[in-house]
Motif scaffolding. Structure first.
Motif: not given
Length: 423
Positions: A352, A214, A360-361, A358, A383
């Motif tokens: 997400d 990030q 995650e990616t 959830s 994200r």
């Protein structure tokens, strides 16, 4: 319900013997049942008619999307999850698996099942939809998987060119003459271009994946804003530099960049199942600095993008169906003239967090097909993390060189960001 395949769709379909598949992998944390997944997929088919469609040929051997009276469910393949990288091996397997499109839909699903974490793959024939359509389907799938009663609407499908090109353009004598003339000249030119006797042996296909965290992703986006260039231009310029550094005189100094047709044709909605693409080519001036080059490239990208005309482009292509065979032969047997296809999906705006799981990616999609140089790089941001998938074939770009190009891209980006911090 049925419609003829458009020129671009027919080109991607080919004769059905060579796969041209796109794979959209994503990772979920949660516990799922196969029945829940089947139900979510069935809801997608309820909304989108072309997800139920098979392909049939008429007496002139023209292919049609045709929705059968009895829906054939989206096939699901279940795999036990053994490692973090299973999705890459399954993606490559799916690249090479043809669709039996006369009896099954042009979409299938792979569930790499783990106890707490599952990787899942949507697999499409590329003639069915593009990256934008795929992301809309992923959004809807997750919504229904989380809440079976969720409302996702019904698609009013595109039934032909008349649903995309405005009537006043489609019926304009001047524009029709222009499109037909360009189409005839292009068909003649394609017929006259010499090609090899056989297609290049692409040998082994490969997939290289990496991701920025990030902090790095945020810094890169901020850096591009400070330079007043888009992330797409910055990355395109970096890719060109990396190819030149690794490949030297073998580099072409050209990357082809898809442009989402939805930017220019509002008739095509975000959730339309559609596979028509526009394209621009990016090149760099190798005699000036990287930063000076960025500004020139940004201006050039904006000029080229402003000139794109999806309506005339579609009309030209639809006037050239009889040139399809020669065009496909040129793509398969002609010499490569660009380094790679570079596609930036940008920020993926899919939630997400869900009630029961959830997300995650989302790994950047991968795609590979038989029409010439397979070297393709796709990037996306989810994200806050920028994700890269780099596909290729030994016969076009050896994997060792592709790995060196990846390393060069990462190093050049870090150098730029470090230089920004220091200054």
């Amino acid at each position: 319900m049925k419609r003829k395949l458009l020129f671009g769709e027919r080109m991607l379909l080919g004769d059905g013997t060579e796969p041209f598949n796109a794979v959209i992998p994503f990772r979920l944390r949660g516990v799922f049942s196969e029945e829940d997944i089947k139900y979510a997929l069935s809801r997608l088919q309820e909304k989108h008619p072309w997800l139920r469609a098979l392909i049939q040929h008429d007496d002139k051997n023209t292919p049609w999307f045709q929705v059968p009276e009895i829906t054939v469910s989206i096939p699901i393949r279940l795999v036990n999850r053994k490692s973090e990288d299973d999705w890459q091996e399954e993606s490559k397997m799916e690249w090479h698996s043809t669709f039996d499109y006369q009896t099954k839909p042009l979409i299938r699903f792979v569930w790499i099942k783990g106890e707490e974490v599952s990787d899942m793959l949507f697999v499409f024939h590329h003639c069915l939809c593009d990256g934008g359509s795929a992301m809309a389907l992923l959004y809807e799938f997750l919504k229904v998987l989380d809440n079976p009663a969720a409302e996702i609407g019904l698609e009013n499908p595109i039934l032909g060119i008349e649903d995309v090109v405005p009537e006043h353009i489609l019926k304009s004598v001047k524009k029709r003459f222009k499109a037909k003339t360009i189409g005839r000249l292009a068909a003649l030119a394609i017929k006259c271009i010499p090609v090899g006797r056989k297609a290049i042996d692409r040998q082994t296909d490969y997939l290289i994946h990496w991701k920025f965290d990030q902090a790095t992703s945020k810094q890169l986006i901020s850096h591009c804003k400070s330079l007043d260039v888009t992330v797409n231009t910055f990355l395109g310029a970096t890719v060109l530099e990396a190819f030149r550094k690794v490949r030297g005189s073998s580099a072409f100094n050209k990357v082809s960049c898809p442009v989402d047709i939805r930017r220019f044709a509002p008739q095509i909605k975000d959730d339309h199942i559609f596979a028509f693409g526009l394209m621009i080519v990016m090149s760099s001036n190798q005699k000036i600095s990287f930063l000076d080059n960025l500004r020139l490239m940004q201006d050039e990208v904006e000029r080229k993008t402003a000139k794109l005309n999806p309506y005339i482009t579609m009309m030209v292509m639809e006037s050239a169906h009889d040139a399809l065979k020669n065009f496909t032969k040129l793509l398969k047997r002609g010499k490569s003239s660009n380094d790679c296809m570079f596609s930036n999906l940008g920020r993926i705006q899919i939630p997400d967090q869900y009630r029961a799981f959830s997300l995650e990616t989302i790994f950047s999609p991968s795609v590979i097909g038989p029409l010439g140089n397979t070297t393709t790089m796709v990037t996306s941001t989810f994200r806050g993390q920028m994700d890269f998938s780099f596909m290729g074939s030994e016969g076009y770009l050896p994997q060792a060189e592709a790995l060196a190009i990846r390393d060069e891209i990462i190093d050049r980006i870090r150098q730029q960001l470090n230089y920004q911090e220091a200054s």
